[in-house]
Design a protein around this motif. Structure first.
Motif, PDB file in Angstrom:
ATOM      1  N   MET A  47      -4.758   0.436  -8.899  1.00  0.00           N
ATOM      2  CA  MET A  47      -4.783   0.985  -7.558  1.00  0.00           C
ATOM      3  C   MET A  47      -3.938   2.245  -7.521  1.00  0.00           C
ATOM      4  SD  MET A  47      -3.701  -0.874  -4.052  1.00  0.00           S
ATOM      5  CE  MET A  47      -3.882  -0.034  -2.521  1.00  0.00           C
ATOM      6  N   GLU A  48      -4.448   3.237  -6.830  1.00  0.00           N
ATOM      7  CA  GLU A  48      -3.722   4.489  -6.712  1.00  0.00           C
ATOM      8  C   GLU A  48      -2.499   4.305  -5.819  1.00  0.00           C
ATOM      9  OE1 GLU A  48      -6.163   7.673  -5.354  1.00  0.00           O
ATOM     10  OE2 GLU A  48      -7.878   6.965  -6.480  1.00  0.00           O
ATOM     11  N   GLN A  49      -1.519   5.165  -6.042  1.00  0.00           N
ATOM     12  CA  GLN A  49      -0.349   5.137  -5.183  1.00  0.00           C
ATOM     13  C   GLN A  49      -0.724   5.763  -3.838  1.00  0.00           C
ATOM     14  OE1 GLN A  49       3.096   6.880  -6.883  1.00  0.00           O
ATOM     15  NE2 GLN A  49       4.357   6.526  -5.102  1.00  0.00           N
ATOM     16  N   VAL A  50      -0.330   5.128  -2.753  1.00  0.00           N
ATOM     17  CA  VAL A  50      -0.668   5.598  -1.421  1.00  0.00           C
ATOM     18  C   VAL A  50       0.442   6.517  -0.921  1.00  0.00           C
ATOM     19  CG1 VAL A  50      -1.192   4.890   0.929  1.00  0.00           C
ATOM     20  CG2 VAL A  50      -1.955   3.487  -0.980  1.00  0.00           C
ATOM     21  N   ASP A  51       0.048   7.658  -0.405  1.00  0.00           N
ATOM     22  CA  ASP A  51       0.985   8.642   0.117  1.00  0.00           C
ATOM     23  C   ASP A  51       1.426   8.237   1.525  1.00  0.00           C
ATOM     24  OD1 ASP A  51       2.424  10.953   0.627  1.00  0.00           O
ATOM     25  OD2 ASP A  51       0.647  12.146   1.067  1.00  0.00           O
ATOM     26  N   SER A  52       2.724   8.225   1.791  1.00  0.00           N
ATOM     27  CA  SER A  52       3.226   7.795   3.101  1.00  0.00           C
ATOM     28  C   SER A  52       2.766   8.731   4.219  1.00  0.00           C
ATOM     29  CB  SER A  52       4.747   7.696   3.084  1.00  0.00           C
ATOM     30  OG  SER A  52       5.323   8.952   2.803  1.00  0.00           O
ATOM     31  N   LEU A  53       2.596  10.010   3.929  1.00  0.00           N
ATOM     32  CA  LEU A  53       2.104  10.951   4.938  1.00  0.00           C
ATOM     33  C   LEU A  53       0.662  10.607   5.313  1.00  0.00           C
ATOM     34  CD1 LEU A  53       2.699  13.426   6.624  1.00  0.00           C
ATOM     35  CD2 LEU A  53       1.946  14.832   4.711  1.00  0.00           C
ATOM     36  N   TRP A  54      -0.118  10.191   4.309  1.00  0.00           N
ATOM     37  CA  TRP A  54      -1.503   9.799   4.542  1.00  0.00           C
ATOM     38  C   TRP A  54      -1.568   8.537   5.403  1.00  0.00           C
ATOM     39  CZ3 TRP A  54      -4.776   6.354   1.211  1.00  0.00           C
ATOM     40  CH2 TRP A  54      -6.117   6.450   1.550  1.00  0.00           C
ATOM     41  N   VAL A  55      -0.692   7.578   5.147  1.00  0.00           N
ATOM     42  CA  VAL A  55      -0.642   6.355   5.958  1.00  0.00           C
ATOM     43  C   VAL A  55      -0.227   6.698   7.385  1.00  0.00           C
ATOM     44  CG1 VAL A  55       0.505   4.131   6.280  1.00  0.00           C
ATOM     45  CG2 VAL A  55      -0.179   4.851   3.990  1.00  0.00           C
ATOM     46  N   ALA A  56       0.737   7.579   7.530  1.00  0.00           N
ATOM     47  CA  ALA A  56       1.174   7.995   8.863  1.00  0.00           C
ATOM     48  C   ALA A  56       0.023   8.645   9.630  1.00  0.00           C
ATOM     49  CB  ALA A  56       2.351   8.953   8.755  1.00  0.00           C
ATOM     50  N   GLN A  57      -0.740   9.484   8.962  1.00  0.00           N
ATOM     51  CA  GLN A  57      -1.888  10.127   9.594  1.00  0.00           C
ATOM     52  C   GLN A  57      -2.929   9.085   9.995  1.00  0.00           C
ATOM     53  OE1 GLN A  57      -1.987  13.310  10.389  1.00  0.00           O
ATOM     54  NE2 GLN A  57      -3.988  13.149  11.313  1.00  0.00           N
ATOM     55  N   SER A  58      -3.123   8.079   9.160  1.00  0.00           N
ATOM     56  CA  SER A  58      -4.074   7.011   9.476  1.00  0.00           C
ATOM     57  C   SER A  58      -3.631   6.246  10.726  1.00  0.00           C
ATOM     58  CB  SER A  58      -4.196   6.036   8.303  1.00  0.00           C
ATOM     59  OG  SER A  58      -4.688   6.703   7.176  1.00  0.00           O
ATOM     60  N   ILE A  59      -2.351   6.004  10.857  1.00  0.00           N
ATOM     61  CA  ILE A  59      -1.822   5.311  12.038  1.00  0.00           C
ATOM     62  C   ILE A  59      -2.054   6.159  13.287  1.00  0.00           C
ATOM     63  CG2 ILE A  59       0.293   4.524  13.177  1.00  0.00           C
ATOM     64  CD1 ILE A  59       1.278   3.684  10.359  1.00  0.00           C
ATOM     65  N   LEU A  60      -1.837   7.457  13.163  1.00  0.00           N
ATOM     66  CA  LEU A  60      -2.037   8.334  14.312  1.00  0.00           C
ATOM     67  C   LEU A  60      -3.507   8.435  14.710  1.00  0.00           C
ATOM     68  CD1 LEU A  60       0.474  11.199  13.493  1.00  0.00           C
ATOM     69  CD2 LEU A  60       0.696   9.413  15.230  1.00  0.00           C
ATOM     70  N   LEU A  61      -4.404   8.175  13.770  1.00  0.00           N
ATOM     71  CA  LEU A  61      -5.833   8.209  14.071  1.00  0.00           C
ATOM     72  C   LEU A  61      -6.352   6.861  14.582  1.00  0.00           C
ATOM     73  CD1 LEU A  61      -7.119  10.332  11.060  1.00  0.00           C
ATOM     74  CD2 LEU A  61      -6.870  11.049  13.446  1.00  0.00           C
ATOM     75  N   ALA A  62      -5.488   5.863  14.586  1.00  0.00           N
ATOM     76  CA  ALA A  62      -5.866   4.549  15.116  1.00  0.00           C
ATOM     77  C   ALA A  62      -6.064   4.661  16.629  1.00  0.00           C
ATOM     78  CB  ALA A  62      -4.771   3.528  14.802  1.00  0.00           C
TER      79      ALA A  62
END
Length: 63
Positions: A1-16
């Motif tokens: 599994m690739e390492q997940v970028d915390s900025l990418w996760v934050a952006q995903s939360i904001l798009l929720a």
């Protein structure tokens, strides 16, 4: 599994959905749990379907 970028996760939360982000602070426990599930599903979808990285130096040719 690739390492997940915390900025990418934050952006995903904001798009929720907005209701899910707001409902995390609701006084109703059931609503908080539903919001947490919605946010978790948003993050899982983002991990399962990562955005395509487009190299702008590559020419796009019609098929």
């Amino acid at each position: 599994m690739e390492q997940v970028d915390s900025l990418w996760v934050a952006q995903s939360i904001l798009l929720a959905p907005g209701w899910a982000r707001v409902a995390l602070t609701a006084p109703n426990e059931r609503l908080r749990e539903q919001a947490a599930v919605e946010l978790a599903q948003t993050i899982v979808r983002a991990i399962e379907h990562p955005p395509m990285v487009v190299d702008h130096r590559q020419m796009i040719l019609p098929l």
